[in-house]
Design an enzyme around this catalytic site. Sequence first.
Site, PDB file in Angstrom:
ATOM      1  CB  CYS A 160       1.098   5.192  20.149  1.00 48.36           C
ATOM      2  SG  CYS A 160       2.113   3.754  20.846  1.00 48.36           S
TER       3      CYS A 160
ATOM      4  CB  CYS B 159       0.143   3.304  23.498  1.00 49.49           C
ATOM      5  SG  CYS B 159       1.553   3.710  22.883  1.00 49.49           S
ATOM      6  CG  ASP B 160      -3.707   4.411  22.562  1.00 52.45           C
ATOM      7  OD1 ASP B 160      -3.533   4.157  23.924  1.00 52.45           O
ATOM      8  OD2 ASP B 160      -3.294   5.413  21.917  1.00 52.45           O
TER       9      ASP B 160
END
Length: 313
Positions: free
Chosen positions: A136, A139-140
């Site tokens: 992701c 997200c990261d």
Amino acid sequence: MDKIKNNILIIGSGPAGYTAAIYAARANLKPHLVSGLEPGGQLTITTDVENYPGFGDVIQGPWLMEEMKKQALNVGTVFHNDIVTSVNFESKPFIAKTESGKEFVSKSIIIATGAQARWLNIESESKFKGFGISACATCDGFFFKDQKVIVVGGGNSAVEEALFLTKFASKVILVHRRNSLRAEKILQERLFNNKKIEILWDNKVVEFIGEDNPNSLKQVLLENTKNGTKLKLDISGAFIAIGHDPATSLFKGKLNMDNENYIITKNDSTETSVKGVFAAGDVKDKIYRQAVTAAGMGCMAALEAEKYITENN
Ligand code: NAP
């Protein structure tokens, strides 16, 4: 068989399931939640979370899920560490049976079984998941400022993730096993025009290499799928974007789904093709796939289930 009559059965324990449980419990509906194969869902395999609102400092994915669980428990959710193995949506109330032999007889059901990112399933991948390897970018990606990363895949997700990562990374290398992408042409154009992105056609990942204790990704070994040539690259991050699979096999033939097996719900609603059955989170969402959007849908599902129960009893 242990028979449990209840108002709302929630299947799944990610942000959608826990949020549905919190809202249903606070509406005095005494929900029962069956946690499923991976209690806590996808966030339990991430590390740092910086985009879940309400926390000024970085939090850990598994911690966030534990807190959501605690909150759901504290307001009165009944938890079952179990797996639903069959559902009957034709009977009213609905019936769901579990692996341990329980039978839930429920006025309403909320499906929050989520989706799983597909992984390459090579041994070294699991070692660095959450420690350089992610599924992701939203997200990261932020954690790879001015670093070199690869993205694996050739679909819309891979191309979108590669483009998104250029906001942070110094260089993004898209590794694809063939020599053409299946992503939409407009995305392909953006990809080809982005100076930070390089594409390595006809390549597959053979191994991720890095340090132990603490685990940290340093390199990737690739192999040309046409001529077998090996190539080692220094990288800090790898994003696997080879698709997601919604966990919907249990509901096949029982609910309307799209051609990729995501549950179809009505517009601006979590209502499925069966009245009284609601779906929230990644099991019905292939676009946003965020913890916060899943939580929002869990809330919607609980409110809709409450309304359904009031109107039908
Ligand atoms: P996808 O379209 O199924 O693409 C998966 C990609 O990963 C393919 O290029 C495939 O290669 C590659 N792949 C699969 N297994 C692999 C493996 N084991 N090793 C290496 N490569 C592998 O998945 P997606 O990109 O996640 O998209 C899923 C759906 O969501 C699609 O319908 C997509 O259009 C949609 N989506 C839409 C948007 C948008 O509209 N903005 C954004 C994201 C996703 P091959 O090409 O060789 O098969």
